[in-house]
Design a protein around this motif. Sequence first.
Motif, PDB file in Angstrom:
ATOM      1  N   ARG A   1      -7.661   5.735  -6.666  1.00 45.20           N
ATOM      2  CA  ARG A   1      -8.146   4.868  -5.593  1.00 45.20           C
ATOM      3  C   ARG A   1      -7.920   3.404  -5.950  1.00 45.20           C
ATOM      4  N   TYR A   2      -8.157   3.063  -7.222  1.00 44.36           N
ATOM      5  CA  TYR A   2      -8.040   1.657  -7.596  1.00 44.36           C
ATOM      6  C   TYR A   2      -6.599   1.209  -7.726  1.00 44.36           C
ATOM      7  N   LEU A   3      -5.701   2.166  -7.992  1.00 42.27           N
ATOM      8  CA  LEU A   3      -4.272   1.833  -7.946  1.00 42.27           C
ATOM      9  C   LEU A   3      -3.911   1.395  -6.532  1.00 42.27           C
ATOM     10  N   ILE A   4      -4.376   2.161  -5.553  1.00 42.61           N
ATOM     11  CA  ILE A   4      -4.042   1.844  -4.164  1.00 42.61           C
ATOM     12  C   ILE A   4      -4.665   0.509  -3.775  1.00 42.61           C
ATOM     13  N   ILE A   5      -5.939   0.314  -4.150  1.00 46.65           N
ATOM     14  CA  ILE A   5      -6.585  -0.954  -3.808  1.00 46.65           C
ATOM     15  C   ILE A   5      -5.820  -2.122  -4.421  1.00 46.65           C
ATOM     16  N   ALA A   6      -5.394  -1.954  -5.684  1.00 46.95           N
ATOM     17  CA  ALA A   6      -4.676  -3.036  -6.357  1.00 46.95           C
ATOM     18  C   ALA A   6      -3.379  -3.349  -5.624  1.00 46.95           C
ATOM     19  N   MET A   7      -2.660  -2.293  -5.200  1.00 49.44           N
ATOM     20  CA  MET A   7      -1.394  -2.543  -4.503  1.00 49.44           C
ATOM     21  C   MET A   7      -1.637  -3.155  -3.124  1.00 49.44           C
ATOM     22  N   LEU A   8      -2.715  -2.731  -2.459  1.00 53.09           N
ATOM     23  CA  LEU A   8      -3.036  -3.334  -1.166  1.00 53.09           C
ATOM     24  C   LEU A   8      -3.291  -4.833  -1.344  1.00 53.09           C
ATOM     25  N   LEU A   9      -4.096  -5.169  -2.350  1.00 53.16           N
ATOM     26  CA  LEU A   9      -4.408  -6.580  -2.587  1.00 53.16           C
ATOM     27  C   LEU A   9      -3.157  -7.353  -2.984  1.00 53.16           C
ATOM     28  N   SER A  10      -2.375  -6.756  -3.876  1.00 51.88           N
ATOM     29  CA  SER A  10      -1.180  -7.429  -4.352  1.00 51.88           C
ATOM     30  C   SER A  10      -0.230  -7.714  -3.185  1.00 51.88           C
ATOM     31  N   GLY A  11      -0.040  -6.698  -2.342  1.00 51.59           N
ATOM     32  CA  GLY A  11       0.806  -6.880  -1.163  1.00 51.59           C
ATOM     33  C   GLY A  11       0.218  -7.917  -0.224  1.00 51.59           C
ATOM     34  N   ALA A  12      -1.093  -7.906  -0.079  1.00 52.48           N
ATOM     35  CA  ALA A  12      -1.742  -8.864   0.827  1.00 52.48           C
ATOM     36  C   ALA A  12      -1.476 -10.291   0.370  1.00 52.48           C
ATOM     37  N   PHE A  13      -1.523 -10.516  -0.948  1.00 51.55           N
ATOM     38  CA  PHE A  13      -1.251 -11.866  -1.445  1.00 51.55           C
ATOM     39  C   PHE A  13       0.187 -12.273  -1.160  1.00 51.55           C
ATOM     40  N   ALA A  14       1.125 -11.341  -1.359  1.00 51.94           N
ATOM     41  CA  ALA A  14       2.519 -11.668  -1.082  1.00 51.94           C
ATOM     42  C   ALA A  14       2.709 -11.922   0.412  1.00 51.94           C
ATOM     43  N   GLY A  15       2.104 -11.064   1.243  1.00 52.49           N
ATOM     44  CA  GLY A  15       2.217 -11.249   2.685  1.00 52.49           C
ATOM     45  C   GLY A  15       1.637 -12.580   3.109  1.00 52.49           C
TER      46      GLY A  15
ATOM     47  N   GLY B   1       0.809  -1.213   0.000  1.00 49.10           N
ATOM     48  CA  GLY B   1       0.000   0.000   0.000  1.00 49.10           C
ATOM     49  C   GLY B   1       0.842   1.261   0.000  1.00 49.10           C
ATOM     50  N   ILE B   2       2.017   1.197   0.655  1.00 51.45           N
ATOM     51  CA  ILE B   2       2.887   2.388   0.664  1.00 51.45           C
ATOM     52  C   ILE B   2       3.258   2.759  -0.766  1.00 51.45           C
ATOM     53  N   ALA B   3       3.684   1.729  -1.512  1.00 53.14           N
ATOM     54  CA  ALA B   3       4.073   1.994  -2.904  1.00 53.14           C
ATOM     55  C   ALA B   3       2.867   2.482  -3.710  1.00 53.14           C
ATOM     56  N   GLY B   4       1.702   1.864  -3.453  1.00 52.77           N
ATOM     57  CA  GLY B   4       0.496   2.264  -4.168  1.00 52.77           C
ATOM     58  C   GLY B   4       0.132   3.701  -3.857  1.00 52.77           C
ATOM     59  N   PHE B   5       0.212   4.073  -2.595  1.00 54.96           N
ATOM     60  CA  PHE B   5      -0.123   5.431  -2.186  1.00 54.96           C
ATOM     61  C   PHE B   5       0.835   6.432  -2.826  1.00 54.96           C
ATOM     62  N   LEU B   6       2.140   6.104  -2.783  1.00 54.20           N
ATOM     63  CA  LEU B   6       3.132   7.010  -3.366  1.00 54.20           C
ATOM     64  C   LEU B   6       2.881   7.198  -4.856  1.00 54.20           C
ATOM     65  N   LYS B   7       2.515   6.109  -5.518  1.00 50.81           N
ATOM     66  CA  LYS B   7       2.251   6.184  -6.962  1.00 50.81           C
ATOM     67  C   LYS B   7       0.996   7.028  -7.239  1.00 50.81           C
ATOM     68  N   ALA B   8      -0.066   6.759  -6.469  1.00 45.60           N
ATOM     69  CA  ALA B   8      -1.342   7.406  -6.756  1.00 45.60           C
ATOM     70  C   ALA B   8      -1.319   8.889  -6.405  1.00 45.60           C
ATOM     71  N   ARG B   9      -0.713   9.214  -5.285  1.00 48.45           N
ATOM     72  CA  ARG B   9      -0.789  10.592  -4.823  1.00 48.45           C
ATOM     73  C   ARG B   9       0.386  11.445  -5.282  1.00 48.45           C
ATOM     74  N   LEU B  10       1.572  10.847  -5.415  1.00 57.16           N
ATOM     75  CA  LEU B  10       2.756  11.657  -5.717  1.00 57.16           C
ATOM     76  C   LEU B  10       3.457  11.221  -7.003  1.00 57.16           C
ATOM     77  N   GLN B  11       2.808  10.339  -7.755  1.00 58.80           N
ATOM     78  CA  GLN B  11       3.383   9.853  -9.011  1.00 58.80           C
ATOM     79  C   GLN B  11       4.801   9.314  -8.857  1.00 58.80           C
ATOM     80  N   VAL B  12       5.060   8.628  -7.725  1.00 62.93           N
ATOM     81  CA  VAL B  12       6.370   8.004  -7.563  1.00 62.93           C
ATOM     82  C   VAL B  12       6.366   6.702  -8.356  1.00 62.93           C
TER      83      VAL B  12
END
Lengths: 507, 401
Positions: B242-256, B127-138
């Motif tokens: 929002r969906y970028l963040i959701i996707a990264m949250l889910l993706s991270g959740a699967f890895a975790g 989610g950190i990576a997703g948030f950075l991408k969605a909000r700050l275009q990192v």
Amino acid sequence: MRPEPIRTLELRGITKRFPGVLACDGINLDVPEHSVLALVGENGAGKTTLMNILMGLYQPDEGSILLNGRDVKFRSPNDAFGHGIGMVHQHFMLVPNMTVVENIALGMKETHKTFGLDLKQVRRRILEISERHELPVQPDAFVWQLSVGEQQRVELVKTLCLGARFLILDEPTSELTPQETDELIVLLKKMSDELSIIFISHKLHEVKALSDTVSILRHGRMVFRGNTADHSSSDLAALMTGHEVNLPRNECGDGCGDVLLEIRDLRVRSDRGYMALDGVSLDVRAGEILGVAGVSGNGQRELADTLNGLRRAESGTVLLGGKQLLNRSPRDVIDSGMGYIPEDRNTEGIVPSFSIKENLVLKDFAAGTFSALSFLRLGTIRRNADNLKKRFDIRCPSTDTAAGSLSGGNIQKVILARELARGPKALVAVYPTRGLDMGAEEFIHNQLLERRREGVAILLISEELEEIMNLSDRIAVIYKGRILKIIPGGEATKKGLGMLMAGVMDE
Amino acid sequence: MNRAAKVAYGGFVVAAAIFAAMFVGALVMMAIGADVFRTYWVILTEPLQDLFGVTEILVRAIPLSLVALGIAIAFRSGILNIGAEGQMLMGILAYAATAIALPGLPKFILLPLSLLAGAAGGALWGGIAGFLKARLQVNEILSTVMLNYIAAQFYTFLLRGPLMDPGELVTGTGTPQTIRLPKGAWLDRLVEGTRLHAGLVIALALAVAVFFLLWRTTVGFRMRAAGAEAKAARYAGIGVERYLIIAMLLSGAFAGLAGAVEVAGVHRRAIEGISGGYGFTGIVVALFGGLHPAGIIPASAVFGLLLLGADMTQRSANVPANMVLVLQGAIILSIVAARQFMNNPYVQDKVTRRFAKWFGKRVPTVPEAAEAACPDPADVAGPCTAGEDGQGDGKNPAEGR
């Protein structure tokens, strides 16, 4: 070592197949010295494929190319250049952050020294060419600083500098303003005293103005060739599409109802930070088409974006049926009954890799009709697509096909189908027929006029004067982010609009 | 081409890609003086000799498939998650910490709770990576890779410090690992005498769930639209960020979850080197499986086989197990190259013609109905407008001349 001049160029029985498509079917063509041949046809008729064969980008499956009567084979564009054939593509092949001299030097191999470029030689050549053909260019300007018309001249000078004695121009006027188009035609006319030109277009008035002979392609076959002077524009149009084309007109007058879309003092910044819209006010009534004419880049994109919630405005009001829409989310705007046909149909209008049926519900998949408890109702989505396919005459193998693989005209029909099937109150259409052939244009114009009769308020943004004049009840001219003037559709003339679009107030 | 021919063609291209990858691998093996055929024989057949081998393949396939499912969600949503490795480690920490903190809970509460904690740990990191991408275009590739490093150091720090087994300090061995987790947090073994554990059921169930999520629900529709063409999605009223963040949250959740399941089913304590590169191999599995659950499940079994076979070569063919990394790299390259052959209709057509020539069959000048062809504009630059020809009304009166 000047190579021999190109006296005649002939194509004999050129055939080219692509998967499932016979792009060129035994095409014969010949261009004598000092003449302009117009190659005309709808989108997908095979014009560009044929020229790409001539430039050595594709190899023909059958047939041959004869230069001055001798058989030649072009294996790459370099071969074609070597024989003196040069092409100016529809989309310019220039590096924006290089200067004009540097851009032209790119292709001039003889100026490439081991360490560095002989830019002086390039500059001499540029000046020589631009003087001889009356093509003024600024050698030291960066390409990104130039207008589209100036860039076009640079392309021409580049092609000539590389030694072209035979020019192929692929839809050279598609991005130009009316004035620039006229200038270009005069220029090419003069150039044809020295070299031969093949001119690809589907704008028939340009063909009439410029060419000596005309060849018409339809579905990969040559259906007509003859002298331009012997045939009227409407004859040519009928030959091109295979049937009489009567672009529909808005018989102005009555029908207009109350103001539905109200825009007041809209001020919006562009991506680069300047005021792209500086106090724009417009009213669109129910059952009215308001045309916004202007050279692209004068705030049209910002206007369309802002109306659809995709860009934040600094200040102003946007009311749709009395409801404030300024700076609301795209979702809110969509739900209040705004339809939008965006400028860039391939990346904004559709998701290219999604199937046609998915694209047709792109805005409504979450509504009760197409989903239940957040599960998609695939059956309804498919039936919806089948209906719209029939109603809007979308030509595709199946609605499961990826929308991005359709031709421009069919993509536009998918977008139109989605937007109109939603029953919008207002519709913003941006360059709705750009790059489309006359058949598709006719269809789209008819659709827009039909919606007008049904009482939709339509804001039509276009730089195609004919389109604007044919369809609009009133025409607003936008220049540098301001509305210069609003004229009733019946009183507009091409010349007057063209002046206004260039920022000249004639009083 | 009809459907059957298309499937056959696809199968042929995949087979050719695998063959090419093995050829590259063979070159490397020859360079280090190994017996090529024996090595491949060992890799591909040795693990399949007995039941134990087969269960070990599946043991490796479980975390691989979970990671790959998460990667598929992210990639489909237009975000390239390279950070599964770090997300796995954070998942393991969260799972282990929860299990250690609440040892008294009954199994039917503790096991799901701690596995969910593992998923949450991964989701946080993704989610950190997703948030950075969605909000700050990192750029997500940069951020996920860097977060991998942070996660790896954080993991080591905890295992050598706060979470370290106190017993290790008493005996003085100092192995960086946690205490053995309470039995209530273990996943049961499925087959007596092997390490195959109930994570297999979780992986299969989630594969089905991912399919339904992505292709049957509105959330999946939004995520795929945002991934395929963000501009069009935004214009259609989808909150892309929002969906970028959701996707990264889910993706991270699967890895975790992959990390948590691995510990819960196999090691039963957090140790170092546990992720074993699964986070990276999972990316290859996801691509090899076509970013689709139905492809990912068999693909993870194939890579389970490769990983196990590579371990065995070390013993029986005397080739370093790292060879499998070379093979993996070669497979990625050949898969990427093969896609060009799979999706480009122009190449397809050429191949069909070539075959027809060899086998003397006649190819119609215009294959099938002309309307069947809508060349993919991404692949065919020039003739894409030819799609318009599809409408051919058949009338072509050759006027003029």
